[in-house]
Design an enzyme around this catalytic site. Structure first.
Site, PDB file in Angstrom:
ATOM      1  N   ASP A  74      -2.057  -1.488  10.809  1.00 12.80           N
ATOM      2  CA  ASP A  74      -2.253  -1.467   9.351  1.00 12.80           C
ATOM      3  C   ASP A  74      -2.860  -2.758   8.815  1.00 12.80           C
ATOM      4  O   ASP A  74      -3.278  -2.805   7.660  1.00 12.80           O
ATOM      5  CB  ASP A  74      -0.914  -1.248   8.621  1.00 12.80           C
ATOM      6  CG  ASP A  74      -0.459   0.199   8.646  1.00 12.80           C
ATOM      7  OD1 ASP A  74      -1.237   1.062   9.116  1.00 12.80           O
ATOM      8  OD2 ASP A  74       0.665   0.474   8.190  1.00 12.80           O
TER       9      ASP A  74
ATOM     10  N   LYS B 143       0.859  -1.201   0.000  1.00 14.19           N
ATOM     11  CA  LYS B 143       0.000   0.000   0.000  1.00 14.19           C
ATOM     12  C   LYS B 143       0.887   1.240   0.000  1.00 14.19           C
ATOM     13  O   LYS B 143       2.067   1.187   0.402  1.00 14.19           O
ATOM     14  CB  LYS B 143      -0.926   0.045   1.218  1.00 14.19           C
ATOM     15  CG  LYS B 143      -0.261   0.048   2.606  1.00 14.19           C
ATOM     16  CD  LYS B 143       0.189   1.380   3.132  1.00 14.19           C
ATOM     17  CE  LYS B 143       0.853   1.292   4.506  1.00 14.19           C
ATOM     18  NZ  LYS B 143       1.692   2.425   4.862  1.00 14.19           N
TER      19      LYS B 143
HETATM   20  P1  ATP Z   1       5.951  -0.322   9.823  1.00 12.89           P
HETATM   21  O1  ATP Z   1       5.712   1.070   9.354  1.00 12.89           O
HETATM   22  O2  ATP Z   1       4.698  -1.028  10.299  1.00 12.89           O
HETATM   23  O3  ATP Z   1       7.125  -0.464  10.753  1.00 12.89           O
HETATM   24  P2  ATP Z   1       6.767  -0.912   7.100  1.00 12.89           P
HETATM   25  O4  ATP Z   1       5.572  -0.999   6.244  1.00 12.89           O
HETATM   26  O5  ATP Z   1       7.575   0.326   7.005  1.00 12.89           O
HETATM   27  O6  ATP Z   1       6.347  -1.224   8.565  1.00 12.89           O
HETATM   28  P3  ATP Z   1       7.694  -3.682   6.818  1.00 12.89           P
HETATM   29  O7  ATP Z   1       8.194  -4.111   5.495  1.00 12.89           O
HETATM   30  O8  ATP Z   1       6.411  -4.242   7.290  1.00 12.89           O
HETATM   31  O9  ATP Z   1       7.750  -2.105   6.816  1.00 12.89           O
HETATM   32  O10 ATP Z   1       8.876  -4.032   7.851  1.00 12.89           O
HETATM   33  C1  ATP Z   1       9.066  -3.475   9.096  1.00 12.89           C
HETATM   34  C2  ATP Z   1       9.892  -4.455   9.939  1.00 12.89           C
HETATM   35  O11 ATP Z   1       9.053  -5.519  10.321  1.00 12.89           O
HETATM   36  C3  ATP Z   1      11.047  -5.110   9.181  1.00 12.89           C
HETATM   37  O12 ATP Z   1      12.245  -4.413   9.382  1.00 12.89           O
HETATM   38  C4  ATP Z   1      11.113  -6.517   9.765  1.00 12.89           C
HETATM   39  O13 ATP Z   1      12.090  -6.614  10.767  1.00 12.89           O
HETATM   40  C5  ATP Z   1       9.772  -6.738  10.438  1.00 12.89           C
HETATM   41  N1  ATP Z   1       8.916  -7.807   9.825  1.00 12.89           N
HETATM   42  C6  ATP Z   1       8.205  -8.704  10.510  1.00 12.89           C
HETATM   43  N2  ATP Z   1       7.499  -9.485   9.680  1.00 12.89           N
HETATM   44  C7  ATP Z   1       7.777  -9.099   8.437  1.00 12.89           C
HETATM   45  C8  ATP Z   1       7.347  -9.551   7.149  1.00 12.89           C
HETATM   46  N3  ATP Z   1       6.489 -10.577   7.002  1.00 12.89           N
HETATM   47  N4  ATP Z   1       7.810  -8.881   6.074  1.00 12.89           N
HETATM   48  C9  ATP Z   1       8.664  -7.834   6.240  1.00 12.89           C
HETATM   49  N5  ATP Z   1       9.121  -7.393   7.422  1.00 12.89           N
HETATM   50  C10 ATP Z   1       8.682  -8.006   8.518  1.00 12.89           C
END
Ligand code: ATP
Length: 316
Positions: free
Chosen positions: A143, A18
């Site tokens: 989210d 997203k």
């Molecule tokens: P947020 O803003 O919720 O922290 P984001 O959308 O910026 O998340 P994500 O790709 O979800 O980023 O990753 C955030 C962190 O979550 C990663 O650094 C990783 O350590 C952890 N993580 C846990 N599960 C997952 C997954 N299935 N895929 C990616 N990262 C994950």
């Protein structure tokens, strides 16, 4: 790669990213979370999640070294919560083919969690409805509920009260991963410290109202986290200046940071302009994805096809 037999038994579902078309931080809540208003938009950039039956336990496999394989992985937590809720003794192997840049504000982990909830609800034949799945989803993260819905949607409260918009945004999206992760917690801490001037501007409600009249209102939108993210990472601020410049020069309707960053994106109503922006940014050495928005119907359709809702296909 599994054996042909286990591959035949596996079920693969897409897990879409997203962007936040707009994001307003209204304050902190008693539960410690932030009160938000955001406009979520699904895009067709996606991970692939393949589920295979195991006699017991939950095993995560992933091709990306930055993704945890243990119980901190959101996909693991989603499977565990569904196992408990449904009293399931069987196990599952979850393979994540990661294409969504991690920690980029694109919701990859949350999307993976929602995809696992929906797919395992199907293959374990638990028959949980939207309310049950939503309850599990919001416990996994603010989210996650959006990813049970998809398309263009308004997110209120922690972002976990989700309302699909009547008119779904249709656009080309040029997504740039500046390769400079920014801590979500640090960005919110800056917002809380008031280093970033904010006011309750109602831009998202104005966007939604104009949407009801059929008027495009992208210029109204802004991301309250952007200034804080750029204050947190001054080197990123320079990079973002260059990215925004290229996107705006090529005619982006909206150029913004997604969530707390650090992915930056441009929305285009014209495929040629999007192609030119993609080429311009790539020639500057950026990692760029050109993708499209997904409407609610497209999002649901992709899951229904993967889960075999029309063919009765499942892993058993
Ligand atoms: P947020 O803003 O919720 O922290 P984001 O959308 O910026 O998340 P994500 O790709 O979800 O980023 O990753 C955030 C962190 O979550 C990663 O650094 C990783 O350590 C952890 N993580 C846990 N599960 C997952 C997954 N299935 N895929 C990616 N990262 C994950």
């Amino acid at each position: 790669m599994g054996s042909p037999l286990s591959r035949a038994k596996g079920l693969t579902v897409p897990s879409f990213a997203k962007v936040n078309l707009g994001l307003e931080v209204l304050g902190t809540r008693e539960d410690g979370y932030h009160e938000l208003r955001t406009l979520f938009q699904s895009i067709d950039l996606h991970d692939r999640i393949t589920l295979r039956p195991l006699p017991r336990g939950i095993v995560i496999e992933c091709d990306h070294p930055g993704v945890p394989r243990d119980e901190t992985n959101l996909a693991w937590r989603a499977a565990e919560s569904l196992k408990r809720r449904g009293g399931v003794s069987a196990g599952v192997a979850i393979r994540i083919d990661k294409r969504i840049p991690i920690a980029g504000g694109l919701g990859g982990g949350s999307s993976n969690a929602a995809a696992v909830l929906v797919a395992l609800n199907r293959v374990w034949r638990l028959g949980l409805g939207p309310d049950d799945l939503h309850r599990l989803a919001r416990r996994l993260g603010a989210d996650v509920p959006f990813f049970l819905v998809g398309g263009t949607a308004l997110g209120l409260a922690r972002g976990d009260e989700v309302y699909p918009l009547r008119r779904q945004v249709k656009a080309q999206v040029v997504l740039v991963d500046p390769g400079r992760p920014v801590s979500t917690a640090a960005v919110f801490a800056r917002v809380d410290a008031g280093l970033t001037h904010r006011e309750n501007s109602y831009t998202i409600f104005r966007f939604v109202s104009r949407d009801l009249e059929g008027v495009e209102a992208f210029p109204l939108l802004a991301n309250d986290l952007e200034q804080a993210a750029l204050e947190e990472a001054p080197d990123l601020a320079r990079t973002v200046g260059r990215i925004r410049g290229s996107l705006v020069r090529e005619g982006a309707l909206l150029a913004a940071l997604s969530g707390s960053g650090s992915s930056f994106f441009g929305m285009f109503d014209d495929v040629q302009r999007a192609r030119r922006a993609h080429a311009a940014l790539e020639s500057q050495g950026f990692a760029v994805h050109r993708c499209r928005t997904l409407s609610l119907d497209q999002y649901r359709g992709a899951w229904a096809r993967a889960l075999g809702y029309n063919s009765g296909r499942s892993w058993r």
